[in-house]
Design a protein around this motif. Structure first.
Motif, PDB file in Angstrom:
ATOM      1  N   MET A  99       2.952  -7.208  -4.304  1.00  0.00           N
ATOM      2  CA  MET A  99       2.671  -6.230  -3.276  1.00  0.00           C
ATOM      3  C   MET A  99       2.380  -6.947  -1.954  1.00  0.00           C
ATOM      4  O   MET A  99       1.880  -8.062  -1.953  1.00  0.00           O
ATOM      5  N   ILE A 100       2.720  -6.310  -0.861  1.00  0.00           N
ATOM      6  CA  ILE A 100       2.542  -6.897   0.472  1.00  0.00           C
ATOM      7  C   ILE A 100       1.318  -6.262   1.130  1.00  0.00           C
ATOM      8  O   ILE A 100       1.213  -5.037   1.235  1.00  0.00           O
ATOM      9  N   VAL A 101       0.416  -7.121   1.583  1.00  0.00           N
ATOM     10  CA  VAL A 101      -0.792  -6.661   2.268  1.00  0.00           C
ATOM     11  C   VAL A 101      -0.802  -7.285   3.664  1.00  0.00           C
ATOM     12  O   VAL A 101      -0.771  -8.509   3.804  1.00  0.00           O
ATOM     13  N   ILE A 102      -0.803  -6.434   4.685  1.00  0.00           N
ATOM     14  CA  ILE A 102      -0.823  -6.917   6.069  1.00  0.00           C
ATOM     15  C   ILE A 102      -2.108  -6.446   6.727  1.00  0.00           C
ATOM     16  O   ILE A 102      -2.393  -5.245   6.749  1.00  0.00           O
ATOM     17  N   ALA A 103      -2.882  -7.409   7.224  1.00  0.00           N
ATOM     18  CA  ALA A 103      -4.167  -7.111   7.883  1.00  0.00           C
ATOM     19  C   ALA A 103      -5.040  -6.214   7.009  1.00  0.00           C
ATOM     20  O   ALA A 103      -5.673  -5.277   7.495  1.00  0.00           O
ATOM     21  N   GLY A 104      -5.036  -6.482   5.699  1.00  0.00           N
ATOM     22  CA  GLY A 104      -5.910  -5.767   4.771  1.00  0.00           C
ATOM     23  C   GLY A 104      -5.358  -4.477   4.192  1.00  0.00           C
ATOM     24  O   GLY A 104      -5.981  -3.881   3.325  1.00  0.00           O
ATOM     25  N   SER A 105      -4.193  -4.056   4.661  1.00  0.00           N
ATOM     26  CA  SER A 105      -3.621  -2.799   4.163  1.00  0.00           C
ATOM     27  C   SER A 105      -2.291  -3.038   3.459  1.00  0.00           C
ATOM     28  O   SER A 105      -1.426  -3.762   3.982  1.00  0.00           O
ATOM     29  N   GLN A 106      -2.122  -2.414   2.300  1.00  0.00           N
ATOM     30  CA  GLN A 106      -0.858  -2.514   1.576  1.00  0.00           C
ATOM     31  C   GLN A 106       0.202  -1.759   2.356  1.00  0.00           C
ATOM     32  O   GLN A 106      -0.058  -0.675   2.890  1.00  0.00           O
ATOM     33  N   ILE A 107       1.404  -2.332   2.425  1.00  0.00           N
ATOM     34  CA  ILE A 107       2.472  -1.647   3.161  1.00  0.00           C
ATOM     35  C   ILE A 107       3.613  -1.275   2.230  1.00  0.00           C
ATOM     36  O   ILE A 107       3.838  -1.901   1.199  1.00  0.00           O
ATOM     37  N   ASP A 108       4.330  -0.253   2.609  1.00  0.00           N
ATOM     38  CA  ASP A 108       5.534   0.182   1.920  1.00  0.00           C
ATOM     39  C   ASP A 108       6.701  -0.510   2.620  1.00  0.00           C
ATOM     40  O   ASP A 108       6.871  -0.377   3.839  1.00  0.00           O
TER      41      ASP A 108
ATOM     42  N   TYR B 170      -0.717 -11.244   4.588  1.00  0.00           N
ATOM     43  CA  TYR B 170      -0.271 -11.683   5.910  1.00  0.00           C
ATOM     44  C   TYR B 170      -1.242 -11.123   6.941  1.00  0.00           C
ATOM     45  O   TYR B 170      -1.729 -10.006   6.801  1.00  0.00           O
ATOM     46  N   ASP B 171      -1.512 -11.895   7.969  1.00  0.00           N
ATOM     47  CA  ASP B 171      -2.411 -11.434   9.027  1.00  0.00           C
ATOM     48  C   ASP B 171      -1.763 -10.375   9.907  1.00  0.00           C
ATOM     49  O   ASP B 171      -2.448  -9.550  10.503  1.00  0.00           O
ATOM     50  N   SER B 172      -0.432 -10.445  10.025  1.00  0.00           N
ATOM     51  CA  SER B 172       0.273  -9.512  10.904  1.00  0.00           C
ATOM     52  C   SER B 172       1.719  -9.364  10.437  1.00  0.00           C
ATOM     53  O   SER B 172       2.214 -10.149   9.626  1.00  0.00           O
ATOM     54  N   HIS B 173       2.401  -8.357  11.008  1.00  0.00           N
ATOM     55  CA  HIS B 173       3.832  -8.187  10.735  1.00  0.00           C
ATOM     56  C   HIS B 173       4.605  -9.404  11.209  1.00  0.00           C
ATOM     57  O   HIS B 173       5.577  -9.815  10.569  1.00  0.00           O
TER      58      HIS B 173
END
Length: 202
Positions: free
Chosen positions: A1-10, A40-43
């Protein structure tokens, strides 16, 4: 799963910006379907990794098409204008030579180079980074390159040598162990390779 800045993304929110058959999509699919969390810290940080992995694959194809020869360290060769061949068979950057120019020379005058597969993989990674970074940044980060094997890596290269990982991605270095190696030819004990993402390897 991908987590960017603390939030999981679709991944559906970002996958559309990459070509339908692009390696970036394959990487995103592996990241997204994994039970491991990839943070990741950012996109932009995620996009950096996707682009760098694509460059690693593109650079692998370029080196494959070049005239670089595979040889043992005992028989290694290099362009002496840019590199000093050491007694171990590695290539040490000459003083006064720009690292970016020396790395690019391997792809330009590749017939003057011959080395083992571990060194070729390191060359691929430097080749990808010289295309990714500005010349000034590359030269600052990698001012004293020594091309040889995994024991002589520049820490700024950021290569993770751990073999036990939950997922494999296009652009990863893989190792294929040869169970039938002859003790008299240890250079055939295994093969270092870059995962090209389509079931093939360089």
């Amino acid at each position: 799963m991908i987590v960017i800045a603390g939030s999981q993304i679709d991944i559906n929110s970002i996958i559309g910006q990459f070509p339908q058959t692009g390696v970036e999509r394959k990487i995103l699919e592996i990241l997204s379907s994994s039970t491991t969390e990839y943070h990741y810290d950012s996109h932009k940080q995620l996009e950096f990794e996707l682009d760098l992995r694509k460059k690693i694959i593109d650079t692998s194809y370029r080196l494959h098409r070049s005239g670089l020869q595979f040889r043992t360290f005992r028989e290694s060769i290099c362009n002496q204008n840019y590199w000093i061949r050491t007694d171990e068979g590695g290539f040490l950057l000459r003083r006064g030579v720009r690292p970016s120019a020396a790395v690019r020379d391997i792809f330009i005058n590749s017939s003057q180079y011959g080395t083992e597969c571990a060194t070729a993989i390191v060359i691929v990674y430097y080749g990808a980074l010289v295309d990714k970074y500005s010349e000034g940044l590359f030269n600052n980060l990698f001012s004293d390159i020594y091309l040889m094997d995994w024991m002589h890596l520049d820490s700024d290269l950021g290569v993770n040598l751990y073999r036990d990982v939950p997922d494999y991605f296009p652009g990863d270095c893989r190792y294929f162990k040869n169970p039938d190696v002859n003790p008299l030819t240890p250079e055939w004990q295994g093969e270092n390779a870059v995962d090209l993402g389509n079931g093939t390897y360089y």
